[in-house]
Design an enzyme around this catalytic site. Structure first.
Site, PDB file in Angstrom:
ATOM      1  N   SER A 138       0.866  -1.053   0.015  1.00  0.00           N
ATOM      2  CA  SER A 138      -0.025   0.028   0.012  1.00  0.00           C
ATOM      3  C   SER A 138       0.721   1.352  -0.129  1.00  0.00           C
ATOM      4  O   SER A 138       1.734   1.523   0.703  1.00  0.00           O
ATOM      5  CB  SER A 138      -0.919  -0.118   1.262  1.00  0.00           C
ATOM      6  OG  SER A 138      -1.752   1.094   1.224  1.00  0.00           O
ATOM      7  N   LYS A 164      -0.979  -0.821  -4.479  1.00  0.00           N
ATOM      8  CA  LYS A 164      -2.202  -0.131  -3.846  1.00  0.00           C
ATOM      9  C   LYS A 164      -1.729   1.339  -3.895  1.00  0.00           C
ATOM     10  O   LYS A 164      -0.939   1.731  -3.102  1.00  0.00           O
ATOM     11  CB  LYS A 164      -2.790  -0.743  -2.925  1.00  0.00           C
ATOM     12  CG  LYS A 164      -3.832   0.267  -2.081  1.00  0.00           C
ATOM     13  CD  LYS A 164      -4.814  -0.794  -1.150  1.00  0.00           C
ATOM     14  CE  LYS A 164      -4.750  -0.123   0.257  1.00  0.00           C
ATOM     15  NZ  LYS A 164      -5.449  -0.918   1.083  1.00  0.00           N
ATOM     16  N   LYS A 166      -3.100   4.987  -2.658  1.00  0.00           N
ATOM     17  CA  LYS A 166      -4.299   5.691  -1.613  1.00  0.00           C
ATOM     18  C   LYS A 166      -4.420   7.004  -2.578  1.00  0.00           C
ATOM     19  O   LYS A 166      -3.666   7.718  -3.271  1.00  0.00           O
ATOM     20  CB  LYS A 166      -3.445   6.278  -0.355  1.00  0.00           C
ATOM     21  CG  LYS A 166      -3.254   4.995   0.634  1.00  0.00           C
ATOM     22  CD  LYS A 166      -4.517   4.426   0.985  1.00  0.00           C
ATOM     23  CE  LYS A 166      -4.374   3.327   2.137  1.00  0.00           C
ATOM     24  NZ  LYS A 166      -5.403   2.970   2.561  1.00  0.00           N
ATOM     25  N   ASP A 191      -7.220   3.093  -3.352  1.00  0.00           N
ATOM     26  CA  ASP A 191      -7.818   2.953  -2.011  1.00  0.00           C
ATOM     27  C   ASP A 191      -8.378   4.307  -1.504  1.00  0.00           C
ATOM     28  O   ASP A 191      -7.491   5.147  -1.436  1.00  0.00           O
ATOM     29  CB  ASP A 191      -7.076   2.163  -0.821  1.00  0.00           C
ATOM     30  CG  ASP A 191      -8.077   2.180   0.532  1.00  0.00           C
ATOM     31  OD1 ASP A 191      -9.053   2.296   0.380  1.00  0.00           O
ATOM     32  OD2 ASP A 191      -7.192   1.353   1.431  1.00  0.00           O
ATOM     33  N   GLU A 216     -11.017   0.565  -3.851  1.00  0.00           N
ATOM     34  CA  GLU A 216     -11.421   0.143  -2.206  1.00  0.00           C
ATOM     35  C   GLU A 216     -12.034   1.443  -1.645  1.00  0.00           C
ATOM     36  O   GLU A 216     -11.550   2.417  -1.669  1.00  0.00           O
ATOM     37  CB  GLU A 216      -9.994  -0.090  -1.604  1.00  0.00           C
ATOM     38  CG  GLU A 216     -10.216  -0.821  -0.242  1.00  0.00           C
ATOM     39  CD  GLU A 216      -8.823  -1.143   0.371  1.00  0.00           C
ATOM     40  OE1 GLU A 216      -7.923  -1.231  -0.296  1.00  0.00           O
ATOM     41  OE2 GLU A 216      -9.113  -1.438   1.455  1.00  0.00           O
ATOM     42  N   ASP A 241     -13.909  -2.014   2.478  1.00  0.00           N
ATOM     43  CA  ASP A 241     -12.820  -2.352   3.492  1.00  0.00           C
ATOM     44  C   ASP A 241     -13.696  -1.916   4.861  1.00  0.00           C
ATOM     45  O   ASP A 241     -14.457  -2.819   5.442  1.00  0.00           O
ATOM     46  CB  ASP A 241     -11.808  -1.642   3.512  1.00  0.00           C
ATOM     47  CG  ASP A 241     -10.827  -1.260   4.537  1.00  0.00           C
ATOM     48  OD1 ASP A 241     -11.005  -2.039   5.608  1.00  0.00           O
ATOM     49  OD2 ASP A 241      -9.529  -0.683   4.278  1.00  0.00           O
ATOM     50  N   LYS A 265     -10.099  -7.762   7.250  1.00  0.00           N
ATOM     51  CA  LYS A 265      -9.112  -7.453   8.281  1.00  0.00           C
ATOM     52  C   LYS A 265      -9.340  -7.827   9.636  1.00  0.00           C
ATOM     53  O   LYS A 265     -10.629  -7.731  10.052  1.00  0.00           O
ATOM     54  CB  LYS A 265      -9.144  -5.847   8.312  1.00  0.00           C
ATOM     55  CG  LYS A 265      -8.239  -5.090   7.380  1.00  0.00           C
ATOM     56  CD  LYS A 265      -8.396  -3.551   7.506  1.00  0.00           C
ATOM     57  CE  LYS A 265      -7.636  -2.980   6.290  1.00  0.00           C
ATOM     58  NZ  LYS A 265      -7.571  -1.345   6.253  1.00  0.00           N
ATOM     59  N   GLY A 293      -4.205  -4.774   5.728  1.00  0.00           N
ATOM     60  CA  GLY A 293      -3.365  -4.537   6.856  1.00  0.00           C
ATOM     61  C   GLY A 293      -3.630  -3.429   7.609  1.00  0.00           C
ATOM     62  O   GLY A 293      -4.487  -2.433   7.210  1.00  0.00           O
TER      63      GLY A 293
END
Ligand code: OSB
Ligand code: MG
Length: 382
Positions: A138, A164, A166, A191, A216, A241, A265, A293
């Site tokens: 990430s 991934k 952000k 995400d 996400e 998520d 998660k 995570g």
């Protein structure tokens, strides 16, 4: 099968500085305030990790609310209890609503102890396999696209199986375009951590042009209805998520078409038992699932890797190497990434790596010991 009595729970608060800042749409992180739970059960110990944030920004829980809940409500319900299986803990604290990360800290520690008592790896106790699992990474929001591309390039060189990014309003389509221009057809996802609303549909539709694996949690954490409306307008799969707090919420989300992919998660779900229920659901419906995570130390990281070894985890998770965030992890050996983009599922009992007592001591800020029917005895490290 031997039962397990929860004789003592230590809550160990550690301060760990990350190697660099990690920025999401909800905040910037550099120093982690982590609580580790160590359970003592008839000669075996187990470790779990609290994944709550320092502030209640990702979810309603924070380190302080979780500690309060553990001390006042959760530990009194389980200390001294004898359980045949870690999943039996849920029944003891079912009356306590929410506070899932607080519950998971202890529940996962009991899973570790339970697996150790059987001499089995945690992965096997959970129903997963030995071997290796693909690892994604990430990548936080950066000040400029050049710096982000440098970081993505380094992670690709290391072999990560997917990247991934952000995103947030103002840091999305151009950034994705920059990554595609620089690195081509890599496994890529984004995400948003709840940073958009349905008013952004037309803007988010522009992401469809980049062949992303998924987007996400674009919309609010407490919403699945708007996510269903958004998914109907996007060709990019939506992954949830923050919204998925249980297998039941996932079932509802899938029923109304709110997502096509699910992130598991352990903390957000309240422990491994609920994560297994979610795994069953996704497997039975053929829905892609992966393990998220929460900037964990090695202990939480190993819990995630054990979970990710189950057959229904069909996509690479945020199960990156220890060195992604830590100069020196508290576990020995650290989690390492192989050039093929995988991390090993430990073969030893429980979480499978040793917790280094000296390193743990060096980062411990405070420790409290809880036993049945007694006021906790605590100490603050100097
Ligand atoms: O949304 O997945 C998330 C970190 C903290 C809180 C929420 C999230 C994240 C990450 C990093 O994306 C996951 C990791 O590498 O541990
Ligand atoms: Mg997320």
């Amino acid at each position: 099968m031997p039962e397990l009595t929860l004789e003592r729970v230590d809550l160990i608060r550690v301060a760990m500085r990350m190697r660099g800042r990690f920025r999401t749409s909800f905040g910037t992180q550099r120093d982690r305030d982590i609580v580790l739970a160590r359970v003592h059960c008839g000669g075996v110990q187990g470790y779990g990790e609290l994944t709550a944030g320092e502030e209640p920004l990702y979810s309603e829980e924070s380190v302080e609310t979780a500690l309060t809940c553990l001390r006042a409500h959760l530990l009194p319900r389980v200390l001294g209890a004898t359980v045949a299986h870690p999943a039996d803990l849920a029944g003891r604290w079912a009356a306590v609503r929410g506070n899932r990360m607080a519950k998971a800290a202890v529940e996962t520690a009991v899973w570790d102890a339970w697996a150790r008592a059987r001499g089995a790896p945690l992965s096997k106790a959970l129903g997963g396999g030995p071997g290796r699992v693909p690892a994604g990474v990430s990548v936080g929001i950066h000040d400029d696209v050049g710096a982000l591309l440098d970081e993505v390039g380094r992670f690709l060189e290391q072999g990560y199986a997917r990247i991934k990014i952000k995103i947030e309003p103002g840091w999305d389509t151009d950034v994705v375009e920059g990554v595609r221009d620089a690195f081509g057809d890599i496994p890529l996802m984004v995400d948003a951590n709840c940073a958009y609303t349905l008013a952004d549909v037309e803007h988010l539709r522009r992401l469809d042009a980049y062949g992303l694996m998924m987007i996400e949690q674009p919309l609010a954490d407490d919403d699945i209805v708007d996510h269903a409306a958004l998914q109907a307008r996007l060709s990019t799969p939506v992954c949830l998520d923050e919204s998925i707090r249980s297998a039941a919420t996932a079932r509802r989300a899938l029923d109304i078409g709110a997502c096509r992919v699910v992130n598991a998660k352990v903390g957000r779900l309240g422990g491994h038992a609920e994560a297994l229920a979610l795994h069953e659901l996704c497997r039975s419906r053929g829905v892609d699932l992966w393990c998220g995570g929460m900037l964990e130390s090695g202990i939480g990281r190993l819990h995630n890797i054990a979970l990710a070894s189950l057959p229904g985890f069909t996509l690479p998770g945020d199960t990156s190497a220890s060195e992604r965030y830590w100069e020196q992890d508290i576990i020995e050996p650290p989690v390492t990434l192989a050039a093929d983009g995988t991390v090993a599922v430990p073969a030893g009992p429980g979480i499978g790596h040793a917790v280094r007592a000296d390193r743990l001591r060096a980062v411990t800020v405070a420790e409290e010991c809880h036993t049945p029917g007694r006021e906790p005895s605590g100490s603050r490290a100097g």
